[in-house]
Design a protein around this motif. Sequence first.
Motif, PDB file in Angstrom:
ATOM      1  N   LEU A 219     -47.368 -27.665   1.159  1.00 27.02           N
ATOM      2  CA  LEU A 219     -47.950 -28.575   1.935  1.00 27.02           C
ATOM      3  C   LEU A 219     -47.265 -30.007   1.824  1.00 27.02           C
ATOM      4  O   LEU A 219     -47.099 -30.707   2.471  1.00 27.02           O
ATOM      5  CB  LEU A 219     -49.222 -28.864   2.012  1.00 27.02           C
ATOM      6  N   GLY A 220     -46.585 -29.208   0.731  1.00 24.33           N
ATOM      7  CA  GLY A 220     -45.426 -30.883   1.053  1.00 24.33           C
ATOM      8  C   GLY A 220     -44.612 -31.549   1.587  1.00 24.33           C
ATOM      9  O   GLY A 220     -44.726 -32.640   1.573  1.00 24.33           O
ATOM     10  N   ALA A 221     -44.094 -30.774   2.384  1.00 26.36           N
ATOM     11  CA  ALA A 221     -43.229 -31.104   3.772  1.00 26.36           C
ATOM     12  C   ALA A 221     -43.941 -31.421   4.502  1.00 26.36           C
ATOM     13  O   ALA A 221     -43.580 -33.226   4.914  1.00 26.36           O
ATOM     14  CB  ALA A 221     -42.471 -30.033   3.741  1.00 26.36           C
ATOM     15  N   VAL A 222     -45.498 -31.419   4.924  1.00 26.03           N
ATOM     16  CA  VAL A 222     -46.016 -32.033   6.130  1.00 26.03           C
ATOM     17  C   VAL A 222     -45.976 -33.865   5.922  1.00 26.03           C
ATOM     18  O   VAL A 222     -45.950 -34.603   6.368  1.00 26.03           O
ATOM     19  CB  VAL A 222     -47.227 -31.216   6.140  1.00 26.03           C
ATOM     20  N   VAL A 223     -46.794 -33.450   3.895  1.00 27.15           N
ATOM     21  CA  VAL A 223     -47.204 -34.970   3.651  1.00 27.15           C
ATOM     22  C   VAL A 223     -45.483 -35.628   3.516  1.00 27.15           C
ATOM     23  O   VAL A 223     -46.447 -37.468   3.951  1.00 27.15           O
ATOM     24  CB  VAL A 223     -48.157 -35.418   2.529  1.00 27.15           C
ATOM     25  N   THR A 224     -45.095 -35.250   2.914  1.00 23.47           N
ATOM     26  CA  THR A 224     -43.369 -36.325   2.666  1.00 23.47           C
ATOM     27  C   THR A 224     -43.377 -36.772   3.823  1.00 23.47           C
ATOM     28  O   THR A 224     -42.288 -37.587   3.897  1.00 23.47           O
ATOM     29  CB  THR A 224     -42.715 -35.192   2.072  1.00 23.47           C
ATOM     30  N   MET A 225     -42.648 -35.425   4.982  1.00 19.69           N
ATOM     31  CA  MET A 225     -41.953 -35.872   5.985  1.00 19.69           C
ATOM     32  C   MET A 225     -42.465 -37.761   6.479  1.00 19.69           C
ATOM     33  O   MET A 225     -41.532 -38.321   7.131  1.00 19.69           O
ATOM     34  CB  MET A 225     -42.785 -35.332   7.183  1.00 19.69           C
ATOM     35  N   PRO A 226     -43.022 -37.906   6.878  1.00 23.34           N
ATOM     36  CA  PRO A 226     -43.521 -39.572   7.137  1.00 23.34           C
ATOM     37  C   PRO A 226     -43.138 -40.967   6.387  1.00 23.34           C
ATOM     38  O   PRO A 226     -42.645 -41.702   6.179  1.00 23.34           O
ATOM     39  CB  PRO A 226     -44.927 -39.583   7.324  1.00 23.34           C
ATOM     40  N   ALA A 227     -43.478 -40.250   4.786  1.00 24.14           N
ATOM     41  CA  ALA A 227     -42.964 -41.374   3.447  1.00 24.14           C
ATOM     42  C   ALA A 227     -41.518 -40.889   3.842  1.00 24.14           C
ATOM     43  O   ALA A 227     -40.879 -41.942   2.988  1.00 24.14           O
ATOM     44  CB  ALA A 227     -43.789 -40.635   2.404  1.00 24.14           C
TER      45      ALA A 227
END
Length: 254
Positions: A219-227
């Motif tokens: 799930l890191g990709a989902v949270v990281t994308m906006p960042a």
Amino acid sequence: MIREFAAGAALLGRGYGYWRRRPGLMATGLIPAGLVAIVLLAGLATLGGFLPQIVDQVSPFADGWSPLWATVIRVTIGTALLGGAITLVAVSFTALTLLVGDLFYARIWRAVERDSGDADIDVRYGFWRGVGDAFSLLARGAAVALAALLLGLIPGVGGILSAVFAVTCTGWLLADELTSRALTARGLTGPDRRALRRGHRARMLGFGVATQLCFLVPLGAVVTMPAAVAGATLLARSVLVRDEPVNEKRITKR
């Protein structure tokens, strides 16, 4: 180079800081990232389910080998196939998410620009330009995935070589794509952007590798994308400031 690499990775951390500064805006970036992630993870799970059969189909030559060596070669092939697929998924995730969520992420990078003192930068990137960038990134990602797959077939050290190669190359591709919006908004053409990135390889690579490693966390990709979008805007600004004597005319051009 180590200091520049670390500085690039730190910019992703500053991008994460926008979850605290603008949580509502950053949360909108979860929508396209989540949708694309569901589709790609479903495809990756399907590949994992059929992987034993695929490995058997591509390695009939090992049928007559001793059980030990047949298992070794088939595990190697399976690991290489899965590693190549993960590499392609990581690049595809970025390309498709930026394309699908262009309106969401445009709001994020413009907010970063305004917070950094450039409120007048409001150049539309363009849907068809985004489509072209997505296909270009997918093609380059496929080439990296194929190379990673072939490296993974080297006995013994293939897995390590493939992983290092894939993370490094996909990190560069991610930094390339994620900084395109902020650099294009300042009037830099494709050759100008490439020259700027080459002049700051370590910083670009540090940001891209950090982003890619976060993408590999569940799930890191989902949270990281906006960042990553916020951090890439800061990255673009940082390399432009360092290159200001060369690019001053382009930076001020609207």
